[in-house]
Design an enzyme around this catalytic site. Sequence first.
Site, short mmCIF file in Angstrom:
data_model
loop_
_atom_site.label_atom_id
_atom_site.label_comp_id
_atom_site.label_asym_id
_atom_site.label_seq_id
_atom_site.Cartn_x
_atom_site.Cartn_y
_atom_site.Cartn_z
N SER A 1 3.47 1.15 -5.50
CA SER A 1 3.07 -0.15 -6.02
C SER A 1 1.64 -0.07 -6.57
CB SER A 1 3.11 -1.22 -4.93
OG SER A 1 2.51 -2.43 -5.33
N TYR B 1 2.95 -4.90 3.40
CA TYR B 1 3.45 -4.35 2.13
C TYR B 1 2.46 -3.33 1.57
CZ TYR B 1 5.32 -4.18 -2.62
OH TYR B 1 5.85 -3.76 -3.81
#
Length: 212
Positions: A61, A74
């Site tokens: 990410s 996350y």
Amino acid sequence: HLDILLNNAGVNRRAPFLEYAEADWDYTLNLNLKQVFLLSQSAANQMVKQGTRGKIINIASMLSFTGGILVPAYTASKSAIMGLTKEMANELSSQGINVNAIAPGYMKTPLTQAMQDDPVRNKEVLDRLPIGYWGDPSVLQGPVVFLASEASDLRRNDPSGWRLAGTLRLINNSKRMLKRHGLDAMPFLFCPNCDLAIRSDYDKMKTKRAEQ
């Protein structure tokens, strides 16, 4: 027979760091990181057993680099994916297995729906994107196909060795980078240790724009 593994499953549970629940932390890390490890280990063992080349593609990410806010689990999981990808590449390249990761920027998916629905956060995101809208996940199809194909074999066989294995490709729109290269908006591919190749691509685009 197994040739390709794409670790694409993921989850995101949002809350301030000071209030983040342990259950949400465990759930997110289990799916985003532990399952990637277990699936990759199983797939790699099968590929080695076959004695054939293989491809493992992880999804990291943009937050692997920037951290973000309200997403501690996350961010931790995706940052770990960045490190795990490099470690796997170091170990598995000699077995004929390419391991790489794609690090998307702001994409229009269910995981970002809360940000899209929040007028304040949505505006903050759009103000940072030269294109002015959330990315469509379909733009990742090209990088995935490339990393899954023989065209990406040099990510393992390049003379510079392990440094090019485990490449992370950051798909994002960076105003600073675009401005530096005289461009308005484009998908930005960040490839550690591939600066010359990237610079060459930008130079070609700048030349093309000047000719138009």
